[in-house]
Design a protein around this motif. Structure first.
Motif, short mmCIF file in Angstrom:
data_model
loop_
_atom_site.label_atom_id
_atom_site.label_comp_id
_atom_site.label_asym_id
_atom_site.label_seq_id
_atom_site.Cartn_x
_atom_site.Cartn_y
_atom_site.Cartn_z
N ALA A 63 0.84 -1.21 0.00
CA ALA A 63 0.00 0.00 0.00
C ALA A 63 0.87 1.25 0.00
N ILE A 64 1.93 1.23 0.78
CA ILE A 64 2.84 2.38 0.80
C ILE A 64 3.48 2.55 -0.58
N ALA A 65 3.93 1.44 -1.18
CA ALA A 65 4.58 1.50 -2.49
C ALA A 65 3.65 2.08 -3.55
N GLY A 98 13.89 -6.92 -5.64
CA GLY A 98 14.45 -7.12 -6.97
C GLY A 98 13.89 -6.21 -8.04
N LEU A 99 13.60 -4.97 -7.68
CA LEU A 99 13.04 -4.00 -8.63
C LEU A 99 14.10 -2.97 -9.00
N GLU A 100 14.09 -2.55 -10.26
CA GLU A 100 14.99 -1.47 -10.66
C GLU A 100 14.41 -0.12 -10.26
N THR A 101 13.11 0.06 -10.50
CA THR A 101 12.41 1.28 -10.13
C THR A 101 11.00 0.91 -9.67
N LEU A 102 10.27 1.87 -9.14
CA LEU A 102 8.88 1.62 -8.75
C LEU A 102 8.00 1.32 -9.95
N ASP A 162 8.53 -0.84 -11.95
CA ASP A 162 8.56 -2.30 -12.11
C ASP A 162 7.59 -3.02 -11.18
N LEU A 163 6.87 -2.27 -10.34
CA LEU A 163 5.85 -2.91 -9.50
C LEU A 163 4.81 -3.56 -10.41
N PRO A 164 4.25 -4.68 -9.99
CA PRO A 164 3.20 -5.31 -10.81
C PRO A 164 2.03 -4.35 -11.02
#
Length: 200
Positions: free
Chosen positions: A116-118, A176-180, A182-184
């Motif tokens: 939720a924060i992301a 394992g994300l390069e940037t946000l 990349d979030l699903p």
């Protein structure tokens, strides 16, 4: 990397080496820097160990190709690079090595709050309460903060100016994300039943 160190004599250009050996030496220098540091390394720092005509990006690509089939890889996080063990070897590491604090050890609700924060950052505790329909404990926020997964963002532009929460570079590294970016996709997560549509 620390910026206050004294410059040492380093032959960056390596003009006495043939082109192929020069390239290989620059790759090894980048490998050594990434191996020696615990945090992702920015392009500017890597550029300090190679010649002016060399490309950090191309050297990273060649080094990544060299690492194919190895237990670790180069990961890019927030425009910086680091070594990371391939996910397939996580069970072996947990079985044989004392990784202690490195294991996130988050329960399902902790992960939901972190997600939720992301997705909603910067967000206040009241904003999290609106999403989950209950107060989020200071203890939970403190645990996520202590693990370096969240930090404080800008103050909310309203009366009392409460603190907001945002994810950190450590969050990107941990998942394992390069940037946000990349979030699903949230709609895909809703369709899969992993998050409720009401939380979007």
């Amino acid at each position: 990397m620390a910026k206050d160190h004294t410059e040492t004599e380093l032959d960056r250009e390596l003009e006495d080496l043939p082109a192929e050996l020069r390239w290989r030496e620059w790759m090894r220098r980048i490998e050594a820097v990434l191996f020696a540091t615990a945090t992702p390394v920015p392009r500017e720092d890597l550029a300090r160990v190679i010649g002016q005509g060399a490309s950090v990006d191309l050297l990273i690509e060649d080094l990544s190709a060299d690492l194919e089939g190895r237990a670790f890889e180069i990961a890019k996080v927030s425009g910086r690079w680091m070594f990371r063990t391939r996910a397939a070897y996580a069970p072996a590491i947990r079985a044989a090595a004392d990784v202690g604090d490195q294991v996130l050890d988050l329960n399902e609700f902790d992960v939901a709050v972190l997600a939720a924060i992301a997705y909603h950052q910067p967000i206040t505790r009241d904003g999290l309460k609106d999403i989950f329909g209950k107060e989020i404990s200071r203890d939970l926020i403190g645990r996520l903060y202590a693990r370096g997964l969240i930090g404080t963002g800008p103050r909310a532009p309203r009366r009392g100016a409460p603190y907001t929460f945002v994810t950190t570079e450590q969050f990107l590294v941990a998942f394992g994300l390069e940037t946000l970016a990349d979030l699903p996709d949230r709609e895909q997560l809703e369709d899969a039943g992993m998050i409720e549509a009401a939380a979007s």
